[in-house]
Design a protein around this motif. Structure first.
Motif, PDB file in Angstrom:
ATOM      1  N   LYS A  60       0.811  -1.225   0.000  1.00 19.12           N
ATOM      2  CA  LYS A  60       0.000   0.000   0.000  1.00 19.12           C
ATOM      3  C   LYS A  60       0.842   1.271   0.000  1.00 19.12           C
ATOM      4  N   TYR A  61       1.991   1.253   0.691  1.00 17.47           N
ATOM      5  CA  TYR A  61       2.768   2.487   0.854  1.00 17.47           C
ATOM      6  C   TYR A  61       4.083   2.491   0.063  1.00 17.47           C
ATOM      7  N   LEU A  62       4.891   1.434   0.257  1.00 11.59           N
ATOM      8  CA  LEU A  62       6.233   1.455  -0.336  1.00 11.59           C
ATOM      9  C   LEU A  62       6.203   1.486  -1.862  1.00 11.59           C
ATOM     10  N   LEU A  63       5.510   0.528  -2.478  1.00 15.66           N
ATOM     11  CA  LEU A  63       5.570   0.396  -3.936  1.00 15.66           C
ATOM     12  C   LEU A  63       4.967   1.597  -4.675  1.00 15.66           C
ATOM     13  N   PRO A  64       3.770   2.086  -4.284  1.00  7.67           N
ATOM     14  CA  PRO A  64       3.267   3.287  -4.964  1.00  7.67           C
ATOM     15  C   PRO A  64       4.171   4.503  -4.775  1.00  7.67           C
ATOM     16  N   SER A  95      -7.446   6.577  -0.551  1.00  6.96           N
ATOM     17  CA  SER A  95      -8.167   5.433  -1.097  1.00  6.96           C
ATOM     18  C   SER A  95      -7.900   4.210  -0.244  1.00  6.96           C
ATOM     19  N   ASP A  96      -8.662   3.172  -0.479  1.00  2.00           N
ATOM     20  CA  ASP A  96      -8.465   1.948   0.307  1.00  2.00           C
ATOM     21  C   ASP A  96      -8.006   0.777  -0.560  1.00  2.00           C
ATOM     22  N   ILE A  97      -7.439   1.082  -1.729  1.00  2.00           N
ATOM     23  CA  ILE A  97      -6.872   0.054  -2.595  1.00  2.00           C
ATOM     24  C   ILE A  97      -5.416   0.438  -2.894  1.00  2.00           C
ATOM     25  N   PRO A  98      -4.594  -0.513  -3.299  1.00  3.97           N
ATOM     26  CA  PRO A  98      -3.219  -0.154  -3.697  1.00  3.97           C
ATOM     27  C   PRO A  98      -3.271   0.847  -4.857  1.00  3.97           C
ATOM     28  N   ILE A 206      -2.425  -6.201  -9.128  1.00  4.71           N
ATOM     29  CA  ILE A 206      -2.085  -5.838  -7.750  1.00  4.71           C
ATOM     30  C   ILE A 206      -3.339  -5.793  -6.888  1.00  4.71           C
ATOM     31  N   THR A 207      -4.417  -5.212  -7.427  1.00  2.01           N
ATOM     32  CA  THR A 207      -5.681  -5.134  -6.682  1.00  2.01           C
ATOM     33  C   THR A 207      -6.218  -6.529  -6.385  1.00  2.01           C
ATOM     34  N   GLN A 208      -6.162  -7.403  -7.392  1.00  2.00           N
ATOM     35  CA  GLN A 208      -6.637  -8.778  -7.178  1.00  2.00           C
ATOM     36  C   GLN A 208      -5.758  -9.511  -6.168  1.00  2.00           C
ATOM     37  N   ALA A 209      -4.443  -9.329  -6.293  1.00  2.00           N
ATOM     38  CA  ALA A 209      -3.528 -10.020  -5.388  1.00  2.00           C
ATOM     39  C   ALA A 209      -3.709  -9.554  -3.949  1.00  2.00           C
ATOM     40  N   ALA A 210      -4.057  -8.293  -3.766  1.00  2.00           N
ATOM     41  CA  ALA A 210      -4.279  -7.775  -2.409  1.00  2.00           C
ATOM     42  C   ALA A 210      -5.477  -8.454  -1.750  1.00  2.00           C
ATOM     43  N   GLU A 211      -6.430  -8.866  -2.578  1.00  2.00           N
ATOM     44  CA  GLU A 211      -7.640  -9.506  -2.041  1.00  2.00           C
ATOM     45  C   GLU A 211      -7.515 -11.028  -1.991  1.00  2.00           C
ATOM     46  N   ALA A 212      -6.949 -11.607  -3.057  1.00  2.00           N
ATOM     47  CA  ALA A 212      -6.933 -13.070  -3.164  1.00  2.00           C
ATOM     48  C   ALA A 212      -5.554 -13.686  -2.946  1.00  2.00           C
TER      49      ALA A 212
END
Length: 615
Positions: A60-64, A95-98, A206-212
């Motif tokens: 959420k923080y480092l990569l973006p 926001s609440d997504i990467p 990335i969004t999918q990986a954060a969830e699944a």
């Protein structure tokens, strides 16, 4: 209509290049996050709840933030990077997504805003206030950008991400994911893969990986199977040059993960794109059937890098999918090649040229503007040679590997690396680029020596570079004994300066234009010292015409009238660095008396003058 299509493709390529420039320098951090996820998540190889707490903050923080910093830096140097990272924090927290898409927007946007603000203050800041203005202008602008990102851009990107994710979910739910390769495979060959991979598949994955914990989107583009299958088909059923070169390219593609080298094999026979598509779609069906995915982007796209970011539970089906891709691509490719068994001796070369020209359209590059047609390192200390391309990961990596091996075989202690053009270091000595990128590289590092190649894989320029580097390893002496001449030929100071300049030119110390700089110096400030000696040299502006520090001398027994003085000893100087200063010191200490000069001139003793000047 064709020109419009080409222009559109070029714009998409260029956009993909911008996205790639933000993501590729940070791939190592993505892989770090991916490996931690693959190993320490509760479904990983070594589940560990304590270490797994690193996963979410890094995502959420480092990569973006890294993407925002790199995007800003690419557009406006370190200052752009700092403001880009600060502004990216607004979309992250808002926001609440990467927030990868948000970072790709805020990094360049913040840098461009900072650039405009700096232009407003340019030339208007009083001496002594530069630091405070620079820091506070960045800080105050940062406030507005962070708030704009937090309240507007972040929520907008989140809505956009939800819409795109919903579309992807519809495709996945209807079992259509494998058919995405119908578009992805041709896009790769047309150099649109960066726009698709880093602009769409990566952020959504990335969004999918954060969830699944994983996403199938990460494996659609980097799967090496289709390309390797095409190359194996050429290896067994091709002809001529393509058949001979395909095995080596297949190894590079399969284990090095660099896709570019196989593009010409499709461009030379466009029907082969069907083999690539069929192989990719077949592999995707395997991935979908077993609910496979990767935990992070696999880059470069080799068999090993794909497996490195694969969950433990998905190893076997992912291996099976890549092998099926390879086998189907090979089968279809072999059928096409046996159906069309025409000679391809010239076709491969034409395809390579076509690939390069398409890549050039997307880079906005020109010809070999400003590059050295004849390589000359005379008088230069070469320590770093960089092979540069758009992302610094594909063709430049192969070129650097070839050149590094040749440099090593020549026994030269010179650093050879590959790099993205925006990341060329300030202390680089030589930059090697494809001819379509030379203009960009020169804008980035104008002080370096720039060399253009027409093909990163097989350029004869590499051998020429190594030859010239070897020659430069043994630099010219500042003074050669044969460059001290006893003569009564010059009748005027202009004649003497011409003879000196020609000796320096003949041995490669200066260019032909240096003589004009010497004559101009003589006109502005006469160089006779008052004891029968003159030391003609160029004006400061002529220093760029000096290749290496050099000295040439004339002993003129009959003398020359030089500004109301008779000069009998002329010592011409071309000073590039500091090597000639010891000789000037010897002139000042030993030849400061007219009697010493008379002794050398009357004795016509070139050996004695050489001894005095070089002792």
């Amino acid at each position: 209509m064709g020109n419009e299509a080409t222009g559109f493709r070029a714009r998409i390529q260029k956009f993909g290049g911008v996205l790639s420039g933000m993501v590729m320098p940070n791939i190592g951090a993505f892989i770090t996050w991916g490996l931690i996820t693959a190993m320490f998540l509760k479904t990983g190889w070594f589940p560990n709840e304590k270490i797994a707490v690193l996963i979410d903050p890094m995502l959420k923080y480092l990569l973006p933030t890294l993407i925002g910093y790199t995007g800003g830096k690419n557009f406006y140097g370190d200052r752009g990077g700092v403001i880009g990272a600060a502004a990216t924090m607004g979309v992250i927290v808002g926001s609440d997504i990467p927030m990868f898409m948000g970072a790709m927007i805020m990094g360049p946007l913040a840098a461009l805003c900072m650039k405009q603000v700096d232009r407003l203050f340019e030339g208007r800041v009083k001496p002594g206030f530069e630091m405070i203005v620079n820091n506070f202008s960045c800080g105050i602008l940062g406030i507005f950008l962070v708030l704009a990102a937090f309240f507007a851009i972040g929520p907008f990107v989140q809505v956009l991400n939800h819409v795109m994710s919903a579309g992807v979910n519809v495709i996945i739910d209807h079992g259509l994911t494998p058919f995405a390769s119908i578009f992805i495979e041709p896009a790769k060959v047309l150099f649109l893969n960066n726009a698709i991979n880093h602009g769409i598949l990566g952020p959504l994955g990335i969004t999918q990986a954060a969830e699944a914990g994983k996403s199938i989107l990460f494996i659609l583009e980097p799967n090496p199977g289709p390309g390797v299958g095409v190359l194996l088909a050429y290896t067994f059923f091709g002809t001529g040059t393509a058949k001979k070169t395909a095995p080596g390219v297949a190894i590079i593609h399969a284990f090095g993960g660099i896709h570019e080298p196989y593009f010409p094999y499709i461009l030379m026979k466009p029907q082969m794109i069907l083999a690539s598509i069929c192989g990719a779609v077949s592999g995707n069906f395997i991935f979908q059937m077993f609910n496979c995915g990767l935990v992070a982007t696999a880059s470069p796209g080799s068999y090993f890098s794909v497996l490195a970011v694969a969950p433990k539970s998905d190893y076997l089906p992912i291996i099976a999918g890549m092998l099926v891709s390879t086998a189907v691509s090979f089968g279809v490719g072999a059928f096409i090649l046996r159906l069309c068994r025409d000679s391809d001796e010239e076709a491969l070369q034409k395809a390579v040229a076509k690939k390069d020209s398409m890549k050039a359209e997307g880079t906005g590059g020109g010809g070999r503007i400003g590059a050295q047609e004849v390589i000359d390192f005379t008088g230069k200390v070469i320590k770093k040679v960089y092979v540069a391309c758009d992302a610094g990961m594909g063709s430049s990596a192969m070129g650097a590997s070839i050149l590094k091996d040749k440099v090593k075989q020549a026994g030269l202690d010179i650093e050879v690396k590959n790099v993205a053009i925006p990341n060329l270091p300030a202390d680089v000595d030589v930059v090697v680029t494809h001819e379509s990128l030379t203009e960009r590289a020169m804008r980035e590092r104008p002080e370096a020596v720039h060399i253009s190649v027409d093909n990163f894989l097989s350029s004869p320029k590499y051998d020429e570079i190594v030859k010239k580097l070897t020659e430069a390893k043994n630099p010219l002496p500042v003074l050669k004994k044969e460059n001290i001449k006893v003569t009564d030929q010059p009748k005027t100071k202009e004649d003497a300066i011409h003879m000196i300049a020609q000796m320096l030119l003949k041995d490669g110390y200066v260019t032909e234009s240096y003589e004009n700089g010497m004559l101009l110096r003589e006109k502005e400030n006469p160089t006779n010292l008052g004891n029968g000696i003159a030391i003609p040299h160029g004006v400061l502006e002529a220093k760029k015409e000096i290749k290496a520090s050099g000295i040439a001398a004339l002993i003129v027994p009959d003398g020359i009238v030089w500004n109301d003085e008779t000069v009998r000893l002329v010592i011409g100087i071309a000073g590039a660095d500091q090597e000639h200063l010891s000789i000037l010191s010897n002139v000042a200490l030993t030849l400061n008396e007219e009697e010493a000069v008379r002794k050398i001139v009357d004795g016509r003793d070139a050996d004695e003058l050489y001894h005095i000047l070089t002792k």
